[in-house]
Design a protein around this motif. Structure first.
Motif, short mmCIF file in Angstrom:
data_model
loop_
_atom_site.label_atom_id
_atom_site.label_comp_id
_atom_site.label_asym_id
_atom_site.label_seq_id
_atom_site.Cartn_x
_atom_site.Cartn_y
_atom_site.Cartn_z
N UNK A 105 -2.79 9.79 -5.94
CA UNK A 105 -2.73 11.23 -6.12
C UNK A 105 -3.22 11.94 -4.87
N UNK A 106 -2.77 13.18 -4.71
CA UNK A 106 -3.22 13.99 -3.58
C UNK A 106 -2.22 13.96 -2.45
N UNK A 107 -2.59 14.54 -1.33
CA UNK A 107 -1.73 14.61 -0.16
C UNK A 107 -1.93 13.35 0.67
N UNK B 110 13.45 12.92 -4.12
CA UNK B 110 14.37 13.95 -3.65
C UNK B 110 15.75 13.37 -3.39
N UNK B 111 15.81 12.22 -2.76
CA UNK B 111 17.09 11.58 -2.50
C UNK B 111 17.75 11.15 -3.81
N UNK C 214 3.94 11.33 -0.09
CA UNK C 214 5.07 11.85 0.68
C UNK C 214 6.26 10.90 0.62
N UNK C 215 6.00 9.61 0.66
CA UNK C 215 7.09 8.64 0.56
C UNK C 215 7.78 8.76 -0.80
N UNK C 216 6.98 8.84 -1.88
CA UNK C 216 7.57 8.96 -3.22
C UNK C 216 8.28 10.29 -3.39
N UNK D 122 0.82 -1.20 0.00
CA UNK D 122 0.00 0.00 0.00
C UNK D 122 0.86 1.26 0.00
N UNK D 123 1.99 1.23 0.70
CA UNK D 123 2.87 2.40 0.73
C UNK D 123 3.58 2.61 -0.59
#
Length: 60
Positions: A26-28, A40-41, A33-35, A20-21
């Protein structure tokens, strides 16, 4: 607010499974946030790699 009230409020939350993670939603959402963190990394690693290689090539 007593400790029992806090525990009752937290019963509605559940732990998300790993599949699931990793899903695209889409959305907040926690998945978004994980993706965002993963991308970013990855961007930082790519940027540092480019900077290191360009410094090795152009420094003489």
């Amino acid at each position: 607010m007593s400790l029992n009230e806090v525990n009752d409020n937290n019963k509605s939350t559940r732990i998300a499974s790993s599949s699931e993670l990793n899903s695209w939603k889409r959305g907040f959402t926690p998945q978004a946030e994980i993706w965002n963190g993963r991308m970013a990394i990855a961007g930082l690693v790519i940027l540092i790699t480019i900077l290191l290689f360009s410094n090795l090539i152009f420094s003489g």
